[in-house]
Write an enzyme that holds these catalytic residues in place. Structure first.
Site, PDB file in Angstrom:
ATOM      1  N   ASP A 159       0.843  -1.201   0.000  1.00 60.76           N
ATOM      2  CA  ASP A 159       0.000   0.000   0.000  1.00 60.76           C
ATOM      3  C   ASP A 159       0.881   1.255   0.000  1.00 60.76           C
ATOM      4  O   ASP A 159       2.106   1.163   0.172  1.00 60.76           O
ATOM      5  CB  ASP A 159      -0.931  -0.050   1.221  1.00 60.76           C
ATOM      6  CG  ASP A 159      -2.269   0.631   0.949  1.00 60.76           C
ATOM      7  OD1 ASP A 159      -2.334   1.496   0.059  1.00 60.76           O
ATOM      8  OD2 ASP A 159      -3.248   0.302   1.647  1.00 60.76           O
ATOM      9  N   ASP A 219     -10.727   2.804  -3.500  1.00 66.61           N
ATOM     10  CA  ASP A 219     -11.139   1.491  -2.989  1.00 66.61           C
ATOM     11  C   ASP A 219     -12.561   1.144  -3.427  1.00 66.61           C
ATOM     12  O   ASP A 219     -13.453   1.996  -3.400  1.00 66.61           O
ATOM     13  CB  ASP A 219     -11.136   1.507  -1.451  1.00 66.61           C
ATOM     14  CG  ASP A 219      -9.731   1.634  -0.890  1.00 66.61           C
ATOM     15  OD1 ASP A 219      -8.775   1.749  -1.669  1.00 66.61           O
ATOM     16  OD2 ASP A 219      -9.608   1.625   0.354  1.00 66.61           O
TER      17      ASP A 219
END
Ligand code: GLA
Length: 431
Positions: A159, A219
């Site tokens: 990430d 997301d």
């Protein structure tokens, strides 16, 4: 002999062993399961032992993947997302799993998953902390890569939270080198472009050289509006992102949320069809222990998975927008084509779309053998170049077809296919 040594030295200089992503992985879009969208950062194992982020969750998911046909269908990776580690590194500076939730540790979990014939994925972050505030890998790339390799991890989702954006590229490249250096094949899933887009257009050549897949956009949530926003972003950036997809490197529009709460069945079919056209990694985030039979059947549909894993390994494009329909097309091996027709109108009933209006239908001269895969399997026979056959598509649903040219002269067809279809050169025809 001397010349051979010299040549070898030159080759080594040009292709240094640990520099580039040379892991030979993700030759087709990755398939598996990833915990985030469904289970998020639920660490309360006292109150919620079955659904909290713990070794039990991944072990049970691995069991079900084998028992319920997921593995057989091609889903291979069981992936941990954020919130697995302890808040502190160990005395030697290594990440460690939360001891209460992962009493056996990751190494044991990896062996368990491997014993089922599956692979284990883990999560870390290029910056100071993970997005949920757990320790990040900044300053520890080599240590963390080696730790993951020692544990037998097979995939790393890396990430991009808590990192100065100008340093993202360097960070992602350095972690790629660190992974290569371990000598273990670890699939490298990045979020590099997602965190760069707010500042400038990312360098997709460098990203493709570094990562096996990469997230570009926000997301996914368990809602139709989220799925739609991902499709809209992808279509509006397709000229930039699609050319970089291919064996070993894929655009990642995020997880499949099929089998959860937010999508109607038609919308689940749309996500499955369009993710397949986009040659996306098929990483489900759902509860495989409790999933409705229709969603399961959709996720395990062999004909759809065959499109996803097609050997030509090209990502598709949106090729037309007309009358609240979107047409998406993906070239397949052997001059075949996958076509998805999405009905974007969210009022009323099923609407008809004439297949002859699909831009790639040009290859159907004199005709194509047409198979409808969604909403239900149907052989539609041979359809001509200007076929008036109508597909009936439900609101927010998608019709998915494969189209195989039938022809007398194979060489003529090849020419037609590549000159006329060539969606890479003529993307986004807006009618
Ligand atoms: C970011 C990522 C998500 C997920 C969470 C975890 O938002 O994009 O996919 O990994 O972090 O905190």
């Amino acid at each position: 002999m001397c010349r051979v040594a010299f040549l070898l030295a030159v080759v080594t200089l040009i292709f240094p062993a640990t520099e580039e992503l040379d892991n030979g992985l993700a030759l087709r879009p990755t398939m598996g399961w990833l915990h985030w969208e469904r289970f998020m950062c639920n660490t309360d194992c006292d109150r919620d032992p079955d659904d909290c982020i713990s070794e039990r969750l991944y072990m049970r998911m691995a069991d079900v993947m084998v028992k319920e046909g997921w593995k057989e269908a091609g889903y291979e990776y069981v992936c941990i997302d954020d919130c697995w580690p302890s808040r502190q590194r160990d005395a030697r500076g290594r990440l460690q799993a939360d001891p209460k939730r992962f009493p056996g540790g990751i190494e044991k979990l990896a062996s368990y998953v491997h014993s089922k014939g599956l692979k284990l994925g883990i999560y870390a972050d290029v910056g100071k902390n993970t997005c949920a505030g757990y320790p990040g890998s900044l300053g520890y790339y080599e240590t963390d890569a080696q730790t993951f390799a020692d544990w037998g991890v097979d995939l790393l989702k890396f990430d991009g939270c808590f990192m100065e954006w100008t340093l993202l590229g360097e960070g992602y490249i350095n972690m790629s080198k660190a992974l290569n250096k371990t000598g273990r094949s670890i699939l490298y899933s990045c979020e590099w472009p997602l965190y760069e887009w707010p500042f400038h257009q990312p360098n997709y050549t460098a990203i493709r050289e570094t990562c096996n897949h990469w997230r570009n956009f926000a997301d996914v949530y368990d809602s139709w509006s989220s799925v739609k926003s991902i499709l809209a972003w992808t279509a509006s950036h397709q000229d930039i992102i699609v050319p970089s997809a291919g064996p070993g490197g894929w655009n990642d529009p995020d997880m499949l949320v099929i089998g959860n709460f937010g999508l109607s069945h038609d919308q689940q079919e749309s996500q499955m069809a369009l993710w397949t056209i986009m040659a996306a990694p098929l990483l489900m985030s759902n509860d495989l222990r409790d999933i409705c039979p229709r969603s399961k059947e959709l996720l395990q549909n062999r004909r759809i998975i065959d499109i996803s894993q097609d050997p030509l390994a090209e990502q598709g494009y949106r090729t037309a927008e007309v009358d609240s329909f979107e047409v998406w097309e993906r070239p397949l091996a052997q001059n075949r084509l996958a076509v998805a027709v999405l009905n974007k109108q969210e009022i009323g009933g099923p609407r008809g779309f004439v297949v002859g209006a699909v831009p790639g239908w040009k290859i159907c001269d004199p005709g194509c053998n047409v198979t409808q895969i969604l909403p239900r399997y149907k052989e539609m026979g041979v359809q001509a170049r200007h076929s008036q056959m109508v597909l009936s598509v439900n609101p927010s649903g998608t019709a998915l077809l494969t189209v195989t040219p039938v022809h007398a002269d194979f060489r003529r067809l090849r020419k037609l296919h590549w000159q006329d279809l060539s969606v890479r050169q003529k993307p986004a025809t807006v009618l």
